[in-house]
Design a protein around this motif. Sequence first.
Motif, short mmCIF file in Angstrom:
data_model
loop_
_atom_site.label_atom_id
_atom_site.label_comp_id
_atom_site.label_asym_id
_atom_site.label_seq_id
_atom_site.Cartn_x
_atom_site.Cartn_y
_atom_site.Cartn_z
N SER A 142 58.81 -30.44 25.65
CA SER A 142 58.21 -31.44 26.55
C SER A 142 57.55 -32.56 25.77
O SER A 142 57.66 -33.73 26.12
CB SER A 142 57.18 -30.76 27.46
OG SER A 142 57.81 -29.88 28.36
N LYS A 168 58.03 -40.20 29.29
CA LYS A 168 57.66 -39.45 30.49
C LYS A 168 58.01 -37.99 30.27
O LYS A 168 58.77 -37.64 29.36
CB LYS A 168 58.39 -39.98 31.71
CG LYS A 168 59.91 -39.85 31.64
CD LYS A 168 60.59 -40.34 32.89
CE LYS A 168 60.46 -41.84 33.05
NZ LYS A 168 61.19 -42.34 34.22
N LEU A 169 57.46 -37.13 31.11
CA LEU A 169 57.76 -35.71 31.01
C LEU A 169 59.15 -35.43 31.57
O LEU A 169 59.65 -36.18 32.44
CB LEU A 169 56.72 -34.90 31.79
CG LEU A 169 55.31 -34.89 31.21
CD1 LEU A 169 54.35 -34.21 32.19
CD2 LEU A 169 55.29 -34.17 29.85
N TYR A 197 60.27 -34.75 24.26
CA TYR A 197 60.92 -35.55 25.30
C TYR A 197 60.03 -36.72 25.71
O TYR A 197 60.49 -37.86 25.83
CB TYR A 197 61.23 -34.67 26.51
CG TYR A 197 62.04 -35.37 27.57
CD1 TYR A 197 63.43 -35.26 27.59
CD2 TYR A 197 61.43 -36.16 28.54
CE1 TYR A 197 64.18 -35.91 28.56
CE2 TYR A 197 62.17 -36.81 29.51
CZ TYR A 197 63.54 -36.69 29.50
OH TYR A 197 64.30 -37.35 30.45
N ARG A 198 58.74 -36.43 25.90
CA ARG A 198 57.82 -37.49 26.30
C ARG A 198 57.70 -38.55 25.21
O ARG A 198 57.62 -39.76 25.50
CB ARG A 198 56.45 -36.90 26.61
CG ARG A 198 55.47 -37.91 27.19
CD ARG A 198 54.21 -37.22 27.69
NE ARG A 198 53.37 -38.14 28.43
CZ ARG A 198 52.29 -37.77 29.09
NH1 ARG A 198 51.92 -36.50 29.12
NH2 ARG A 198 51.57 -38.67 29.73
N GLU A 235 59.33 -35.38 35.28
CA GLU A 235 59.25 -36.68 35.93
C GLU A 235 60.62 -37.34 36.01
O GLU A 235 60.92 -38.05 36.97
CB GLU A 235 58.28 -37.60 35.16
CG GLU A 235 56.84 -37.15 35.25
CD GLU A 235 55.92 -38.03 34.42
OE1 GLU A 235 54.96 -38.56 34.98
OE2 GLU A 235 56.16 -38.16 33.20
#
Length: 334
Positions: A315, A324-325, A318-319, A328
Amino acid sequence: MRKRFSEGSTIASTVATGDDFDELENTFQAFLAPDTVKLHTPAPTGFFDISQLSGLRIPGIDPNGLSVYEMTLDSDVVLDGEETPDAYTVVVTIAGRNRMAIGRDPVPARHVLTGPDARFRACFEHADILLLRVGRQLVADAMSERLGEASRSTLQFDPAIVETSGMDQWIRLLHTFSETAASGLFDRSPLAATHFEKLLLHGLLDTQPHSLSGELAQDRPRPASTALRRAMTYCQEHAAEAVSIGDLAVAARISVRALQLAFRTELGLTPLEYLRRVRLDHVHQDLVAIAQGRAEGTVTDVALRWGFTHLGRFSGLYRETYGKLPSETARLSA
């Protein structure tokens, strides 16, 4: 600007036409993030006409494709909406007036470019508009080709298109593309269409400022090493499998040490860092597909499919990459 395409064209067609502005709202909902689109007509008189001149005739956007539309609005129309996660849209105002805001910020330009997930408000006043929609993956692939490595994040264009000499020439090129598509030539020569689309895409990357303009200006060469290109291709083709640095070395036909040196020298990455970027891009594409209803699953399913077993680190990565998560992007809970 109505129905300029040749009748019988397998590419060009009318998307929507008439004076029922509820139908126009439904059309925008089909091509944008549908639950965000609201259309208001202060004086709902006159007509509208939207014609697609090139690209696949499907709702939404092909992440790997490019499509061109002509839109005539013989009325005042206010459109509130959100771009899909997979598209960039260039809005060229030919006649009438178009006032746009991205988020809460007005864009002081006649021509505007929106990016993935961008919230916007457009006020069209009896406008003739030429629209170019470009898939996010097509842009990412073009940048990877230019830079010799996978893009680290989603490219962000400046929304205001300033008609410098370069962009003015590019807009004329877009006009030429639309006229050629409308003539039916691309029906007879798909290869010509492909070459023209590449010219449009790379011209846009070179003339409209964006978050990676500085890297393009450095004119970085593509990887010169044939062995490195073999390893990069192997990463793309086997990203869903368990891949070791030894596997990459065998595919590249060089030693592990030589492979590590090639990646570090030419890309500034380790081989496994490059593989992780490739897998992360696949994750992003799968999450976008879930958000658009083209696939099913959870964030956890997708992460595990592409080899990310530590969900917390996944996570965060990726963010860091996409801003963004994962949840999302997918619009669902992990």
